[in-house]
Motif scaffolding. Sequence first.
Motif, PDB file in Angstrom:
ATOM      1  N   UNK A 298      41.797  14.135  43.253  1.00  8.24           N
ATOM      2  CA  UNK A 298      42.990  13.703  42.522  1.00  8.24           C
ATOM      3  C   UNK A 298      42.611  13.206  41.135  1.00  8.24           C
ATOM      4  N   UNK A 299      41.557  12.393  41.059  1.00 10.22           N
ATOM      5  CA  UNK A 299      41.104  11.886  39.767  1.00 10.22           C
ATOM      6  C   UNK A 299      40.622  12.999  38.850  1.00 10.22           C
ATOM      7  N   UNK A 300      39.867  13.925  39.402  1.00  7.39           N
ATOM      8  CA  UNK A 300      39.379  15.050  38.602  1.00  7.39           C
ATOM      9  C   UNK A 300      40.525  15.882  38.040  1.00  7.39           C
ATOM     10  N   UNK A 301      41.502  16.187  38.887  1.00  9.85           N
ATOM     11  CA  UNK A 301      42.644  16.998  38.446  1.00  9.85           C
ATOM     12  C   UNK A 301      43.450  16.273  37.377  1.00  9.85           C
ATOM     13  N   UNK A 302      43.640  14.964  37.547  1.00  9.23           N
ATOM     14  CA  UNK A 302      44.395  14.191  36.562  1.00  9.23           C
ATOM     15  C   UNK A 302      43.693  14.225  35.208  1.00  9.23           C
ATOM     16  N   UNK A 303      42.378  14.037  35.221  1.00  8.60           N
ATOM     17  CA  UNK A 303      41.620  14.061  33.972  1.00  8.60           C
ATOM     18  C   UNK A 303      41.671  15.439  33.324  1.00  8.60           C
ATOM     19  N   UNK A 304      41.543  16.484  34.134  1.00 11.81           N
ATOM     20  CA  UNK A 304      41.571  17.836  33.599  1.00 11.81           C
ATOM     21  C   UNK A 304      42.925  18.161  32.998  1.00 11.81           C
ATOM     22  N   UNK A 305      44.003  17.737  33.672  1.00  9.22           N
ATOM     23  CA  UNK A 305      45.345  17.958  33.129  1.00  9.22           C
ATOM     24  C   UNK A 305      45.518  17.263  31.787  1.00  9.22           C
ATOM     25  N   UNK A 306      44.979  16.050  31.665  1.00 10.59           N
ATOM     26  CA  UNK A 306      45.132  15.318  30.408  1.00 10.59           C
ATOM     27  C   UNK A 306      44.323  15.973  29.294  1.00 10.59           C
ATOM     28  N   UNK A 307      43.128  16.443  29.611  1.00  9.63           N
ATOM     29  CA  UNK A 307      42.341  17.154  28.607  1.00  9.63           C
ATOM     30  C   UNK A 307      43.068  18.407  28.123  1.00  9.63           C
ATOM     31  N   UNK A 308      43.684  19.123  29.048  1.00 12.62           N
ATOM     32  CA  UNK A 308      44.436  20.325  28.681  1.00 12.62           C
ATOM     33  C   UNK A 308      45.669  19.964  27.859  1.00 12.62           C
ATOM     34  N   UNK A 309      46.319  18.856  28.186  1.00 13.13           N
ATOM     35  CA  UNK A 309      47.493  18.417  27.439  1.00 13.13           C
ATOM     36  C   UNK A 309      47.116  17.992  26.017  1.00 13.13           C
ATOM     37  N   UNK A 310      45.963  17.324  25.875  1.00 18.88           N
ATOM     38  CA  UNK A 310      45.495  16.916  24.544  1.00 18.88           C
ATOM     39  C   UNK A 310      45.203  18.147  23.698  1.00 18.88           C
ATOM     40  N   UNK A 311      44.586  19.151  24.302  1.00 19.70           N
ATOM     41  CA  UNK A 311      44.243  20.374  23.576  1.00 19.70           C
ATOM     42  C   UNK A 311      45.476  21.193  23.225  1.00 19.70           C
ATOM     43  N   UNK A 312      46.505  21.138  24.077  1.00 20.97           N
ATOM     44  CA  UNK A 312      47.715  21.939  23.859  1.00 20.97           C
ATOM     45  C   UNK A 312      48.947  21.111  24.227  1.00 20.97           C
ATOM     46  N   UNK A 313      49.426  20.259  23.306  1.00 17.41           N
ATOM     47  CA  UNK A 313      50.553  19.366  23.611  1.00 17.41           C
ATOM     48  C   UNK A 313      51.836  20.098  23.992  1.00 17.41           C
ATOM     49  N   UNK A 314      51.974  21.364  23.596  1.00 19.00           N
ATOM     50  CA  UNK A 314      53.219  22.078  23.843  1.00 19.00           C
ATOM     51  C   UNK A 314      53.271  22.840  25.149  1.00 19.00           C
ATOM     52  N   UNK A 315      52.207  22.793  25.933  1.00 16.69           N
ATOM     53  CA  UNK A 315      52.188  23.561  27.174  1.00 16.69           C
ATOM     54  C   UNK A 315      53.196  23.014  28.189  1.00 16.69           C
ATOM     55  N   UNK A 316      53.610  23.865  29.124  1.00 17.93           N
ATOM     56  CA  UNK A 316      54.600  23.467  30.132  1.00 17.93           C
ATOM     57  C   UNK A 316      54.039  22.354  31.007  1.00 17.93           C
ATOM     58  N   UNK A 317      54.925  21.453  31.439  1.00 13.82           N
ATOM     59  CA  UNK A 317      54.511  20.353  32.305  1.00 13.82           C
ATOM     60  C   UNK A 317      53.988  20.890  33.634  1.00 13.82           C
ATOM     61  N   UNK A 318      52.930  20.258  34.137  1.00 17.61           N
ATOM     62  CA  UNK A 318      52.302  20.667  35.383  1.00 17.61           C
ATOM     63  C   UNK A 318      52.578  19.623  36.470  1.00 17.61           C
ATOM     64  N   UNK A 319      52.911  20.092  37.649  1.00 14.71           N
ATOM     65  CA  UNK A 319      53.148  19.211  38.796  1.00 14.71           C
ATOM     66  C   UNK A 319      52.256  19.694  39.937  1.00 14.71           C
ATOM     67  N   UNK A 320      51.212  18.934  40.247  1.00 17.26           N
ATOM     68  CA  UNK A 320      50.240  19.320  41.267  1.00 17.26           C
ATOM     69  C   UNK A 320      50.390  18.422  42.484  1.00 17.26           C
ATOM     70  N   UNK A 321      50.746  19.028  43.619  1.00 17.59           N
ATOM     71  CA  UNK A 321      50.931  18.276  44.862  1.00 17.59           C
ATOM     72  C   UNK A 321      49.839  18.705  45.847  1.00 17.59           C
ATOM     73  N   UNK A 322      48.985  17.760  46.223  1.00 17.35           N
ATOM     74  CA  UNK A 322      47.899  18.027  47.157  1.00 17.35           C
ATOM     75  C   UNK A 322      48.352  17.733  48.584  1.00 17.35           C
ATOM     76  N   UNK A 323      47.781  18.437  49.521  1.00 15.67           N
ATOM     77  CA  UNK A 323      48.181  18.267  50.921  1.00 15.67           C
ATOM     78  C   UNK A 323      47.219  17.331  51.658  1.00 15.67           C
ATOM     79  N   UNK A 324      47.760  16.388  52.422  1.00 16.89           N
ATOM     80  CA  UNK A 324      46.915  15.472  53.181  1.00 16.89           C
ATOM     81  C   UNK A 324      46.490  16.084  54.511  1.00 16.89           C
ATOM     82  N   UNK A 325      45.573  15.415  55.189  1.00 19.68           N
ATOM     83  CA  UNK A 325      45.206  15.786  56.553  1.00 19.68           C
ATOM     84  C   UNK A 325      44.946  14.504  57.331  1.00 19.68           C
TER      85      UNK A 325
END
Length: 340
Positions: A298-325
């Motif tokens: 979860x932390x890795x994905x959040x950081x990666x999403x923010x890096x991508x958002x910084x590089x491209x502020x106009x990109x479509x919003x991303x919603x990532x839902x992980x599945x529990x077990x």
Amino acid sequence: MSTIKDVAQHAQVSVATVSHVINDTRFVSEATRERVQAAIAALRYVPSALARSLKSNRTHTIGMMIPNSSNPYFAEIIRGIEDTFYEAGFNVILCNSDDDPIKQSNYVRLLTEKQVDGLIVLSSGSDVELLDTLRAARMPQVVVDREIDDLAADLVEVNHEAGGFLATQHLLQLGHRRIACIAGPQGLSSARERVQGYRRALAEAGLTVDDRLLRSADFTSAGGHAAMTSLLEMPHTARRPSAVFASNDLMAIGAICAAASRGLRIPGDVSVVGFDDIALAAHSNPPLTSVVQPKHQTGQLAAQLLLERIADPGRALQRTILQPKLLVRQSSGPCPEAAR
């Protein structure tokens, strides 16, 4: 302390060339680049972060806010975030809001003043001022674990409803019918969704939810202890639960302590299931059955999403839902009444 002029003289190049090597703003031949880098190393020159930020319009700094630094669940998410940003050359400023949305709003303003490049938010709860402050910040943002309604930001979270369902379904399969739920603060979307999963599992089993078996507390061991004590003090033994789904592991551990203090055996008298699977869960007494959240991922994905958002502020919003077990350990067992 060495200056950029000292480096230029040592490498026999201009100050501008040293700046281009440091900031990678213009082509510099490989031989010259190596000479400048050797001079930087020899003189132990440390470039000014402020000067670099003025030139690049970036501080290479990320702000992150968590609700409660004493909860080990957040520590495991932070690790994933810091690992990713470190590899990308970013620093992280960590702020702890103590579950106070007003304090969190103040931190947003502070981080905005420090001109961080982006913000990762684990919300402390619903608050109009917090929402307005986040909107006004006008910087790339990623929300983690706890969704904030009406905020245009990327999101990473686990399917909380599915997790609540898995925990309750497990107890139902063990023969339990009087299953209590110790819920988190209902101002948080994650807490509400876990209760929804609990209700769905009971409904699919043909059972009516007994609201007398529902308690709400904060996400702490003390909150779980108090809620479990309240459940065990119900006036008629026949109404007391044979199993409890606690909405996080700290609450579950508190609930186990409350039951043990009354001489009840876990799981012989009461089964307990938690949520998060923090490292401590495997070493509680007994080891805790828990809904597993992929915290580091979860932390890795959040950081990666923010890096991508910084590089491209106009990109479509991303919603990532992980599945529990569900990870079954020794805190859950067959219902004593069903075994008779």
